[in-house]
Design a protein around this motif. Sequence first.
Motif, PDB file in Angstrom:
ATOM      1  N   THR A  57       0.845  -1.192   0.000  1.00  0.00           N
ATOM      2  CA  THR A  57       0.000   0.000   0.000  1.00  0.00           C
ATOM      3  C   THR A  57       0.880   1.241   0.000  1.00  0.00           C
ATOM      4  N   ARG A  59       1.187   4.342   1.586  1.00  0.00           N
ATOM      5  CA  ARG A  59       0.733   5.137   2.730  1.00  0.00           C
ATOM      6  C   ARG A  59       1.075   6.604   2.554  1.00  0.00           C
ATOM      7  N   ARG A  62      -1.779   8.745   0.808  1.00  0.00           N
ATOM      8  CA  ARG A  62      -2.910   9.215   1.631  1.00  0.00           C
ATOM      9  C   ARG A  62      -2.504  10.396   2.511  1.00  0.00           C
ATOM     10  N   TYR A 101      -2.098  13.477  -0.344  1.00  0.00           N
ATOM     11  CA  TYR A 101      -3.225  13.775  -1.234  1.00  0.00           C
ATOM     12  C   TYR A 101      -4.553  13.476  -0.563  1.00  0.00           C
ATOM     13  N   VAL A 124      -7.888  11.700  -1.403  1.00  0.00           N
ATOM     14  CA  VAL A 124      -8.339  10.718  -2.381  1.00  0.00           C
ATOM     15  C   VAL A 124      -9.836  10.916  -2.601  1.00  0.00           C
ATOM     16  N   THR A 133     -11.649   6.064  -6.344  1.00  0.00           N
ATOM     17  CA  THR A 133     -10.700   4.991  -6.627  1.00  0.00           C
ATOM     18  C   THR A 133     -11.220   4.133  -7.779  1.00  0.00           C
ATOM     19  N   LEU A 150      -2.578   3.462  -5.307  1.00  0.00           N
ATOM     20  CA  LEU A 150      -2.726   3.414  -3.852  1.00  0.00           C
ATOM     21  C   LEU A 150      -2.381   2.041  -3.275  1.00  0.00           C
ATOM     22  N   LYS A 151      -2.690   0.986  -4.034  1.00  0.00           N
ATOM     23  CA  LYS A 151      -2.520  -0.351  -3.477  1.00  0.00           C
ATOM     24  C   LYS A 151      -2.316  -1.359  -4.610  1.00  0.00           C
ATOM     25  N   GLY A 188      -6.047   5.913  -7.420  1.00  0.00           N
ATOM     26  CA  GLY A 188      -6.846   6.942  -6.781  1.00  0.00           C
ATOM     27  C   GLY A 188      -6.824   8.244  -7.558  1.00  0.00           C
ATOM     28  N   CYS A 203      -6.700  11.833  -7.073  1.00  0.00           N
ATOM     29  CA  CYS A 203      -6.242  12.569  -5.898  1.00  0.00           C
ATOM     30  C   CYS A 203      -6.055  14.049  -6.185  1.00  0.00           C
ATOM     31  N   THR A 258      -3.696  16.731   9.470  1.00  0.00           N
ATOM     32  CA  THR A 258      -3.743  15.269   9.443  1.00  0.00           C
ATOM     33  C   THR A 258      -2.874  14.693  10.555  1.00  0.00           C
TER      34      THR A 258
END
Length: 157
Positions: A15, A17, A20, A23, A25, A28, A112-113, A126, A128, A139
């Motif tokens: 993934t 990370r 995220r 950006y 998201v 997807t 993303l993954k 994604g 983004c 965040t």
Amino acid sequence: MGQKKKKTPSNVLGTNRKARFNYFVEDTLECGIALQGTEVKSLKESKFSFTDSFVEIIRGEMFLNKLHITPYDFGNIHNHTPDRSRKLLAHKKEIEKLEKKVNEKGFTLIPLKFYLKNGRVKVEVGLCRGKKLYDKRETIKKKDQNRDAERNFRNDY
């Protein structure tokens, strides 16, 4: 009567990370990826890096750039090149919809993954929008608050 599709457990290979964190998201999309030779074996061993990678739409086709897949250890002279551009497989209407959003609103497409689904490697892409510095700070602040609250909750019980 319609049949329900069974959800197969997906085997996550990696993934992103960092994506995220950097950006927002918005949407997807699950895509297939066109791989050569020993790339699948290297991906299954999680010998790849995609922190700086991005997706580009050229003439109605999606390409994944800056994905580094380490050559397979037990490969031969037909091993793959590590940093080549790889084609992503998606429906034409989905690609057109994403292309419109990327061109007009300043969105970016980012992987993303990576995961296995029915024995095939899939990529979750994604749509983004970049975060500003103050958004990133917010965040981090929320993450710290959640961690502190969890720690206090555990200590109380």
